[in-house]
Design a protein around this motif. Structure first.
Motif, mmCIF file in Angstrom:
data_model
loop_
_atom_site.group_PDB
_atom_site.id
_atom_site.type_symbol
_atom_site.label_atom_id
_atom_site.label_comp_id
_atom_site.label_asym_id
_atom_site.label_seq_id
_atom_site.Cartn_x
_atom_site.Cartn_y
_atom_site.Cartn_z
ATOM 1 N N GLY A 1 0.942 -0.734 -0.178
ATOM 2 C CA GLY A 1 0.076 -0.284 0.303
ATOM 3 C C GLY A 1 0.542 1.153 0.617
ATOM 4 N N LEU A 2 2.341 1.059 0.056
ATOM 5 C CA LEU A 2 2.900 2.026 -0.224
ATOM 6 C C LEU A 2 2.699 3.154 -1.410
ATOM 7 N N VAL A 3 3.140 2.342 -2.864
ATOM 8 C CA VAL A 3 2.887 3.510 -3.571
ATOM 9 C C VAL A 3 1.474 4.257 -3.582
ATOM 10 N N PRO A 4 0.235 4.427 -3.510
ATOM 11 C CA PRO A 4 -0.621 4.931 -3.867
ATOM 12 C C PRO A 4 -0.576 6.462 -2.398
ATOM 13 N N VAL A 5 0.248 5.996 -0.504
ATOM 14 C CA VAL A 5 0.590 6.855 0.061
ATOM 15 C C VAL A 5 1.828 7.732 -0.604
ATOM 16 N N LEU A 6 2.815 7.867 -1.259
ATOM 17 C CA LEU A 6 3.806 7.856 -1.989
ATOM 18 C C LEU A 6 3.150 9.250 -2.726
ATOM 19 N N ARG A 7 2.019 8.253 -3.761
ATOM 20 C CA ARG A 7 1.436 9.359 -4.598
ATOM 21 C C ARG A 7 1.114 10.144 -4.209
ATOM 22 N N GLN A 8 0.218 10.636 -3.264
ATOM 23 C CA GLN A 8 -0.768 11.080 -2.532
ATOM 24 C C GLN A 8 -0.305 12.402 -1.442
ATOM 25 N N ASN A 9 1.381 11.971 -1.420
ATOM 26 C CA ASN A 9 2.447 12.917 -0.247
ATOM 27 C C ASN A 9 2.844 14.276 -1.299
ATOM 28 N N LYS A 10 3.221 13.190 -2.197
ATOM 29 C CA LYS A 10 4.046 13.753 -3.640
ATOM 30 C C LYS A 10 5.632 13.338 -3.018
ATOM 31 N N TRP A 11 5.692 11.714 -2.071
ATOM 32 C CA TRP A 11 6.859 11.697 -1.406
ATOM 33 C C TRP A 11 7.481 10.859 -2.128
ATOM 34 N N SER A 12 9.199 10.649 -2.432
ATOM 35 C CA SER A 12 9.481 10.223 -3.332
ATOM 36 C C SER A 12 10.561 8.247 -2.614
ATOM 37 N N LEU A 13 10.978 7.626 -3.341
ATOM 38 C CA LEU A 13 11.968 6.316 -2.522
ATOM 39 C C LEU A 13 13.129 5.871 -2.968
ATOM 40 N N THR A 14 13.906 6.511 -1.772
ATOM 41 C CA THR A 14 15.177 6.453 -2.572
ATOM 42 C C THR A 14 15.654 5.479 -1.560
ATOM 43 N N ARG B 1 6.099 8.736 10.465
ATOM 44 C CA ARG B 1 4.842 9.597 9.610
ATOM 45 C C ARG B 1 4.532 8.777 8.494
ATOM 46 N N VAL B 2 5.378 7.632 7.550
ATOM 47 C CA VAL B 2 4.588 6.921 6.558
ATOM 48 C C VAL B 2 3.588 6.073 7.442
ATOM 49 N N MET B 3 4.024 5.172 8.387
ATOM 50 C CA MET B 3 3.166 4.440 8.938
ATOM 51 C C MET B 3 1.431 4.869 9.608
ATOM 52 N N GLU B 4 1.914 6.183 9.896
ATOM 53 C CA GLU B 4 0.809 7.042 9.578
ATOM 54 C C GLU B 4 -0.180 7.206 9.245
ATOM 55 N N ALA B 5 0.613 7.281 7.032
ATOM 56 C CA ALA B 5 0.020 7.791 6.070
ATOM 57 C C ALA B 5 -0.696 6.862 5.725
ATOM 58 N N LEU B 6 -0.165 5.601 6.023
ATOM 59 C CA LEU B 6 -0.318 3.902 5.987
ATOM 60 C C LEU B 6 -1.628 3.496 6.845
ATOM 61 N N GLY B 7 -2.094 4.825 7.483
ATOM 62 C CA GLY B 7 -2.949 3.856 8.395
ATOM 63 C C GLY B 7 -2.410 2.816 9.223
ATOM 64 N N SER B 8 -1.272 3.080 9.613
ATOM 65 C CA SER B 8 -1.323 1.724 10.235
ATOM 66 C C SER B 8 -0.668 2.195 11.530
ATOM 67 N N ALA B 9 -0.450 1.245 12.730
ATOM 68 C CA ALA B 9 -0.006 1.745 13.947
ATOM 69 C C ALA B 9 1.400 0.414 14.383
ATOM 70 N N GLU B 10 1.052 0.268 13.621
ATOM 71 C CA GLU B 10 2.507 -1.728 13.609
ATOM 72 C C GLU B 10 3.576 -1.151 14.293
ATOM 73 N N SER B 11 4.504 -1.577 14.763
ATOM 74 C CA SER B 11 5.371 -1.322 15.497
ATOM 75 C C SER B 11 6.881 -1.958 14.659
ATOM 76 N N PRO B 12 7.877 -1.696 14.414
ATOM 77 C CA PRO B 12 9.188 -2.219 14.003
ATOM 78 C C PRO B 12 8.733 -3.726 14.300
ATOM 79 N N PRO B 13 9.239 -5.042 13.362
ATOM 80 C CA PRO B 13 9.572 -5.968 13.864
ATOM 81 C C PRO B 13 10.737 -5.689 14.551
#
Length: 178
Positions: A64-77, A143-155
């Motif tokens: 679900g990251l790609v739509p979040v990137l587009r919506q927020n005008k973010w990039s993945l590097t 912030r990315v997790m929040e935009a994804l609608g996830s409260a998941e902690s890192p493993p």
């Protein structure tokens, strides 16, 4: 040259694939084409890094990251990589690629990828340090997790990833000029 047509194929192929959890594994099949080889008739080490894009981008889409990137005008590097090459991949050989998010911290996401030969041997294994960015710099994974609608902690981070992160902190930047 970047494998644009292969990327388009992967995105079309997996456009309706079931969503994956944040740490789910995206599995895809690929073939080593003549345009991927070096003088020794095997998959070129630099091309290996490029082909890993064919796993990372569909993975980002399926979590679900790609739509979040587009919506927020973010990039993945990519902000770093460590690769092990252990088995040759020859021309026309088919491989299975496995891609997954292994861990994230306050700045980066760590993506683990590997290529597996038909006989079950792992040919290579990479760890990428990725960052989501906006025009101001790095966007925190929180912030990315929040935009994804996830409260998941890192493993929990595997010890070898923590060791790599620690080793990277001792590496001089910019590199020394002699």
């Amino acid at each position: 040259m970047y494998p644009i047509m292969r990327m388009v194929k992967e995105l079309i192929k997996y456009r309706n694939a079931a969503p994956l959890p944040l740490t789910g594994t995206h599995v895809s099949s690929h073939r080593c084409w003549p345009s991927d080889i070096d003088l020794w008739m095997e998959l070129n080490n630099g091309r290996t890094l490029t082909l890993f894009d064919l796993g990372r981008i569909p993975l980002a889409s399926r979590i679900g990251l790609v739509p979040v990137l587009r919506q927020n005008k973010w990039s993945l590097t990519m902000a770093g990589a460590s690769v092990r090459y252990r088995r040759r991949i020859r021309t026309f050989e088919k491989i299975e690629m496995r891609s997954r998010t292994a861990f994230w911290d306050e700045r980066f996401v760590y993506i683990e990828q590997s290529m597996w030969k038909q006989n079950g041997e792992c040919a290579n294994h990479a760890l990428y340090r990725a960052a989501v960015t906006d025009r101001n710099g790095i966007v925190s994974p929180a912030r990315v997790m929040e935009a994804l609608g996830s409260a998941e902690s890192p493993p929990p981070a595997p010890e070898w990833i923590l060791a790599w992160i620690e080793a990277e902190t001792t590496r001089p930047w910019p590199p020394m000029q002699e």
